[in-house]
Design a protein around this motif. Structure first.
Motif, PDB file in Angstrom:
ATOM      1  N   GLU A  16       0.861  -1.196   0.000  1.00  0.00           N
ATOM      2  CA  GLU A  16       0.000   0.000   0.000  1.00  0.00           C
ATOM      3  C   GLU A  16       0.893   1.241   0.000  1.00  0.00           C
ATOM      4  O   GLU A  16       1.042   1.930   1.008  1.00  0.00           O
ATOM      5  CB  GLU A  16      -0.918  -0.007   1.225  1.00  0.00           C
ATOM      6  N   ASP A 180      -4.133  -3.926  -8.897  1.00  0.00           N
ATOM      7  CA  ASP A 180      -5.028  -3.382  -7.874  1.00  0.00           C
ATOM      8  C   ASP A 180      -5.979  -2.336  -8.421  1.00  0.00           C
ATOM      9  O   ASP A 180      -6.883  -1.903  -7.695  1.00  0.00           O
ATOM     10  CB  ASP A 180      -4.212  -2.744  -6.747  1.00  0.00           C
ATOM     11  N   SER A 181      -5.816  -1.914  -9.665  1.00  0.00           N
ATOM     12  CA  SER A 181      -6.592  -0.778 -10.181  1.00  0.00           C
ATOM     13  C   SER A 181      -7.258  -1.110 -11.507  1.00  0.00           C
ATOM     14  O   SER A 181      -6.876  -2.053 -12.216  1.00  0.00           O
ATOM     15  CB  SER A 181      -5.679   0.432 -10.381  1.00  0.00           C
ATOM     16  N   THR A 198      -6.560  -7.275  -6.603  1.00  0.00           N
ATOM     17  CA  THR A 198      -6.651  -7.085  -5.153  1.00  0.00           C
ATOM     18  C   THR A 198      -6.732  -5.580  -4.906  1.00  0.00           C
ATOM     19  O   THR A 198      -5.714  -4.903  -4.809  1.00  0.00           O
ATOM     20  CB  THR A 198      -5.416  -7.672  -4.432  1.00  0.00           C
ATOM     21  N   PRO A 199      -7.925  -5.010  -4.839  1.00  0.00           N
ATOM     22  CA  PRO A 199      -8.062  -3.554  -4.721  1.00  0.00           C
ATOM     23  C   PRO A 199      -7.307  -3.003  -3.510  1.00  0.00           C
ATOM     24  O   PRO A 199      -7.252  -3.628  -2.444  1.00  0.00           O
ATOM     25  CB  PRO A 199      -9.567  -3.354  -4.572  1.00  0.00           C
ATOM     26  N   SER A 200      -6.746  -1.821  -3.692  1.00  0.00           N
ATOM     27  CA  SER A 200      -6.015  -1.150  -2.619  1.00  0.00           C
ATOM     28  C   SER A 200      -6.908  -0.112  -1.954  1.00  0.00           C
ATOM     29  O   SER A 200      -8.060   0.079  -2.353  1.00  0.00           O
ATOM     30  CB  SER A 200      -4.762  -0.475  -3.181  1.00  0.00           C
ATOM     31  N   ILE A 201      -6.380   0.571  -0.959  1.00  0.00           N
ATOM     32  CA  ILE A 201      -7.182   1.574  -0.256  1.00  0.00           C
ATOM     33  C   ILE A 201      -7.601   2.715  -1.171  1.00  0.00           C
ATOM     34  O   ILE A 201      -8.620   3.372  -0.926  1.00  0.00           O
ATOM     35  CB  ILE A 201      -6.433   2.128   0.974  1.00  0.00           C
ATOM     36  N   THR A 203      -8.213   2.257  -4.511  1.00  0.00           N
ATOM     37  CA  THR A 203      -8.954   1.766  -5.676  1.00  0.00           C
ATOM     38  C   THR A 203     -10.151   0.913  -5.296  1.00  0.00           C
ATOM     39  O   THR A 203     -10.802   0.340  -6.169  1.00  0.00           O
ATOM     40  CB  THR A 203      -8.036   0.943  -6.599  1.00  0.00           C
ATOM     41  N   SER A 204     -10.468   0.835  -4.018  1.00  0.00           N
ATOM     42  CA  SER A 204     -11.557  -0.044  -3.573  1.00  0.00           C
ATOM     43  C   SER A 204     -12.912   0.393  -4.118  1.00  0.00           C
ATOM     44  O   SER A 204     -13.868  -0.401  -4.134  1.00  0.00           O
ATOM     45  CB  SER A 204     -11.599  -0.101  -2.046  1.00  0.00           C
ATOM     46  N   HIS A 205     -13.033   1.635  -4.575  1.00  0.00           N
ATOM     47  CA  HIS A 205     -14.293   2.128  -5.112  1.00  0.00           C
ATOM     48  C   HIS A 205     -14.478   1.790  -6.586  1.00  0.00           C
ATOM     49  O   HIS A 205     -15.553   1.987  -7.145  1.00  0.00           O
ATOM     50  CB  HIS A 205     -14.356   3.649  -4.952  1.00  0.00           C
ATOM     51  N   PRO A 216     -10.026  -9.273  -1.619  1.00  0.00           N
ATOM     52  CA  PRO A 216      -9.507  -8.158  -0.818  1.00  0.00           C
ATOM     53  C   PRO A 216      -7.985  -8.111  -0.767  1.00  0.00           C
ATOM     54  O   PRO A 216      -7.384  -7.031  -0.794  1.00  0.00           O
ATOM     55  CB  PRO A 216     -10.107  -8.406   0.569  1.00  0.00           C
ATOM     56  N   ASP A 217      -7.363  -9.270  -0.654  1.00  0.00           N
ATOM     57  CA  ASP A 217      -5.906  -9.374  -0.689  1.00  0.00           C
ATOM     58  C   ASP A 217      -5.558 -10.835  -0.937  1.00  0.00           C
ATOM     59  O   ASP A 217      -6.456 -11.685  -1.060  1.00  0.00           O
ATOM     60  CB  ASP A 217      -5.267  -8.854   0.613  1.00  0.00           C
TER      61      ASP A 217
END
Length: 238
Positions: A16, A180-181, A198-201, A203-205, A216-217
């Motif tokens: 991250e 992640d994006s 694995t979306p990051s903080i 790109t989670s949206h 999630p990871d």
């Protein structure tokens, strides 16, 4: 079919790191006498643009940035200074590998699966992160590293993945990308690669149409070579 090579993105995927990049950008702006501050919501928007120099240019173009013309003349110097700040922060322990990354890389190395990187971040950033995380040079872990300005068109263009595939001399069906994006997913998919997200903080949206799987990871659930093989077998497109 088990993947014979795994190609990792870096920022947000291995670690991250985007928040560290944001802090480094803001410190750089202060050093250059710019009255700029990228808060988290703004930085989330700016991450739609891949590449640090490109992100600065987009900010000037789209956000009426004070001293914009002066900043545009110093983009290369600003980006170099930002890279120095970022690599120092990483060397001091600011970044940690995301859950499951070390386990999957270790399994891949043990079972002869080739490892590579395809990223828009600069090579010094990659080397700093991997040295801090693994305690060894990046070349000891990853066979091919495609980074920075090695290709002209950055993600979501497929060029960086095509470059890495050419260096590996491997067909797309033998490889898998981990991103992640949305930009990273679109880049890998355009190069013909099945892609795990694995979306990051930051790109989670986002939405990830066409992904092989979205988790999630790499520890939720534990992702192994066998897990990836099952996803690939179940995916009608592959």
């Amino acid at each position: 079919m088990r993947a014979e090579a795994i190609i990792f993105d870096v920022d947000g995927t291995l670690a991250e790191t985007e928040e560290i990049h944001r802090l480094a950008f803001n410190e750089t702006f202060t050093h250059f006498g710019l009255d700029w501050y990228w808060n988290r919501p703004l930085y989330r928007q700016l991450l739609d643009i891949t590449g640090g120099k490109e992100r600065i240019r987009a900010f000037v173009a789209n956000h009426r940035a004070p001293d914009g013309p002066r900043a545009l003349e110093q983009v290369a110097e600003m980006h170099a200074a930002k890279t120095e700040i970022y690599t120092q922060l990483v060397a001091e322990g600011a970044a940690r590998l995301r859950p499951g990354v070390l386990r999957l890389i270790t399994e891949a190395k043990d079972k002869g699966v080739r490892l590579a990187i395809a990223t828009t971040t600069s090579l010094p950033n990659v080397e700093a992160l991997l040295q801090a995380a693994f305690g060894m040079p990046s070349s000891s872990i990853f066979e091919v590293i495609g980074a920075g300005d090695i290709v002209a068109a950055k993600k979501p263009a497929p060029d960086i993945y095509r470059h890495v595939l050419d260096e590996l001399r491997m067909p797309t069906f033998a490889c898998i990308a981990i991103e992640d994006s949305r930009n990273g997913l679109d880049s890998a998919r355009a190069a013909g690669l099945p892609t795990l997200v694995t979306p990051s903080i930051y790109t989670s949206h986002q939405s990830f149409p066409g992904a092989l799987a979205v988790v999630p990871d790499l520890d939720t659930p534990p992702v192994s070579l066998d897990t990836i093989a099952k996803w690939r077998a179940a995916d009608a497109g592959w």
